[in-house]
Design an enzyme around this catalytic site. Structure first.
Site, short mmCIF file in Angstrom:
data_model
loop_
_atom_site.label_atom_id
_atom_site.label_comp_id
_atom_site.label_asym_id
_atom_site.label_seq_id
_atom_site.Cartn_x
_atom_site.Cartn_y
_atom_site.Cartn_z
N GLU A 205 0.87 -1.19 0.00
CA GLU A 205 0.00 0.00 0.00
C GLU A 205 0.90 1.23 0.00
OE1 GLU A 205 -3.22 0.99 -0.26
OE2 GLU A 205 -2.40 3.01 0.05
N CYS B 77 -14.03 -0.33 -8.33
CA CYS B 77 -15.41 -0.26 -7.81
C CYS B 77 -16.09 0.94 -8.46
CB CYS B 77 -15.42 -0.18 -6.29
SG CYS B 77 -14.61 1.26 -5.62
N1 SAM Z 1 -7.77 -3.64 -2.23
C1 SAM Z 1 -8.22 -2.84 -1.11
C2 SAM Z 1 -9.19 -3.63 -0.28
O1 SAM Z 1 -9.85 -4.53 -0.83
O2 SAM Z 1 -9.31 -3.40 0.93
C3 SAM Z 1 -8.81 -1.52 -1.57
C4 SAM Z 1 -7.86 -0.75 -2.44
S1 SAM Z 1 -8.43 0.84 -2.88
C5 SAM Z 1 -9.61 0.51 -4.08
C6 SAM Z 1 -7.07 1.45 -3.80
C7 SAM Z 1 -5.82 1.69 -3.01
O3 SAM Z 1 -4.82 2.21 -3.90
C8 SAM Z 1 -5.96 2.72 -1.89
O4 SAM Z 1 -5.56 2.14 -0.67
C9 SAM Z 1 -5.01 3.85 -2.28
O5 SAM Z 1 -4.34 4.41 -1.19
C10 SAM Z 1 -4.04 3.16 -3.22
N2 SAM Z 1 -3.41 4.09 -4.18
C11 SAM Z 1 -3.67 5.40 -4.38
N3 SAM Z 1 -2.85 5.89 -5.34
C12 SAM Z 1 -2.06 4.89 -5.74
C13 SAM Z 1 -1.02 4.80 -6.69
N4 SAM Z 1 -0.65 5.82 -7.43
N5 SAM Z 1 -0.40 3.61 -6.82
C14 SAM Z 1 -0.80 2.55 -6.08
N6 SAM Z 1 -1.80 2.58 -5.19
C15 SAM Z 1 -2.42 3.74 -5.01
#
Ligand code: SAM
Length: 460
Positions: free
Chosen positions: A151, A249
């Site tokens: 993360e 989502c």
């Molecule tokens: N997979 C998680 C779950 O099921 O609990 C939810 C993930 S959420 C949809 C997307 C995640 O990507 C967030 O925690 C966010 O902080 C992270 N994120 C934001 N910008 C990002 C980036 N540039 N590269 C990778 N991850 C990123």
């Protein structure tokens, strides 16, 4: 919402429409859904779907059902995922503290069903916080193989770590690394990679008004751009013959079919692949990806699966364990004091913490690793104190001493509030709910001194 469209939507769907949705969103969705746009709007009247996901690392379905004050109904998205009553308040339940389940909207379990992780494999969850999908992968690996949960946002990585610990996942590495850096270092290393990408969150609209407030056409385009970059990194981490799953989502064409098309154009070493399940409906481009709308029984998800057909040799050296030392031996002896089985894998000691390391680790240097494996103990002066994490990762049957309570026991609730409770044992003792470990304390003189971590305690 723009007033012209608001009037238009209200006039056409007067009963269904309650929430102020952005005008451009309504327009795009009506184009996308055609005659089903009315059903979609109707859905916004109903409460959002809620669910729980069984954690098979900690208990069986029967024990979970017996430990919950509400019934569960199966969902089509995963055999582990169930619908729970819309009013169910789950975070304070002892079964939640014990890690028997993860609170998860049912359609969110579809991405890991598509990923299909198998025991013994190496699996990367690249955008993993707060851990809904990582803890599902952990359950399917069953403690065999390696889960790497990454993360990029530090505070969220801490929450991820805490959830993996609560759910008793023993074979995970948690890192806080930019995707490009992590996937470059671990090129070709993983059998399966999940990108559950940051997105415009249109599937969150019913649950989270903030998602509506943050939405704009520019935000959708910025998300699509960022998703392409994350997928470019993720592609590197997949070994030849390995699987990559992309999920969001959101409903947007640009962030779903559009991102997938751009990925396949840039990466001819990947081919799209059918998802081994029949939830939701086909994607709008005629490809094998699946979409889930509220009319399909979930808040909203998009899931696409690809297979790497191009070569990708791994370069990372394996983890090099240091020679056994006094601290390591002391940690091993402490394990024997607490549990009747033998620790699997190596014991590592780093910065005053003893860890039960997963087997098959790569070299961890430079990858911003917050935790590898399970915390066994921490140094307190010259002594080692057992850690909460190791108890959470063990079955009751492995603990030398255990107290077991039904889920409505006042003694158990007192323990979860951080209070001392009666205990006939002597020494470090696990505390269980319906046979599932939820913490531990140190017993002497008929009382159990509470070691339940302060940040996890029940209030009131
Ligand atoms: N997979 C998680 C779950 O099921 O609990 C939810 C993930 S959420 C949809 C997307 C995640 O990507 C967030 O925690 C966010 O902080 C992270 N994120 C934001 N910008 C990002 C980036 N540039 N590269 C990778 N991850 C990123």
């Amino acid at each position: 919402m723009g007033c012209v469209l608001a009037f238009f939507v209200r006039a056409r769907y007067p009963v269904a429409f309650k929430m102020d949705l952005p005008q451009e969103f309504c327009k795009a969705m009506e184009e996308l859904l055609g005659r089903q746009w009315g059903d979609f709007l109707q859905g916004f009247q109903a409460p959002a779907f809620k669910g729980v996901r069984l954690n098979t690392l900690k208990c069986e379905e029967k024990t979970l059902r017996e430990s919950l004050p509400f019934p569960l109904a199966p969902s089509p998205f995963s055999p582990l995922s169930f619908y729970a009553g819309a009013d169910a308040k789950v975070g304070a339940l002892p079964a939640h503290h014990a890690g028997m389940f993860y609170s998860q909207e049912p359609s969110a379990s579809s991405a890991v069903t598509a990923l299909q992780p198998l025991p013994g494999e190496r699996v990367l969850d690249l955008c993993a916080a707060p851990g809904g999908k990582s803890t599902q992968i952990g359950a399917l690996l069953g403690g065999q193989g390696l889960l790497w949960s990454n993360e990029v946002v530090r505070g969220r990585a801490e929450a991820l770590l805490s959830n993996l610990e609560r759910m008793g996942v023993s074979n995970a590495v948690v890192s806080n690394c930019p995707p490009q850096q992590l996937c470059g270092a671990l090129a070709g290393w993983f059998d399966r990679v999940l990108v559950d990408a940051p997105c415009s969150g249109e599937g969150m609209f019913r649950r989270d008004p903030q998602a509506i407030a943050e939405w704009s056409p520019q935000h959708v385009q910025a998300c699509a751009q960022r998703q392409r970059l994350i997928l470019d990194s993720a592609a590197e981490a997949v070994k030849e013959g390995g699987v990559l799953v992309y999920s969001t989502c959101t409903f947007s064409l640009a962030e779903n079919e559009g991102t997938c098309a751009a990925f396949l154009e840039a990466h001819p070493e990947f081919v799209p692949e059918a998802i081994p399940a029949a939830f939701g409906r086909p994607a709008f481009d005629g490809g094998p990806a699946r979409r889930i709308f509220p009319m399909d029984g979930g808040e909203g998800h998009f899931v696409a699966r690809f297979r790497r057909v191009g070569a990708n040799p791994q370069k990372r050296a394996p983890f090099a364990p240091a020679a056994p030392d006094r601290q390591r031996q002391e940690a091993g002896a402490l394990y024997g004091e607490l549990f009747t089985d033998s620790p699997e894998g190596l014991i590592g000691v780093f910065g005053g913490k003893a860890l039960l390391l997963p087997t098959g680790l790569p070299d961890l240097s430079g990858l911003h690793v917050l935790r590898a494996g399970v915390e066994l103990a921490q140094a307190k002066g010259s002594r080692l104190e057992p850690a909460h994490g190791v108890f959470m990762s063990r079955p009751k049957g492995s603990c030398r001493r255990a107290l077991d309570f039904p889920s409505d026991s006042p003694q158990l609730l007192a323990f979860l509030r951080g209070e001392e409770i009666d205990c006939p044992e002597k020494g470090y003792t696990a505390v269980c709910v319906n046979g599932v470990v939820t913490g531990f304390g140190k017993a002497s003189g008929g009382r159990l001194k509470n070691r339940y971590p302060k940040g996890l305690r029940l209030r009131g």
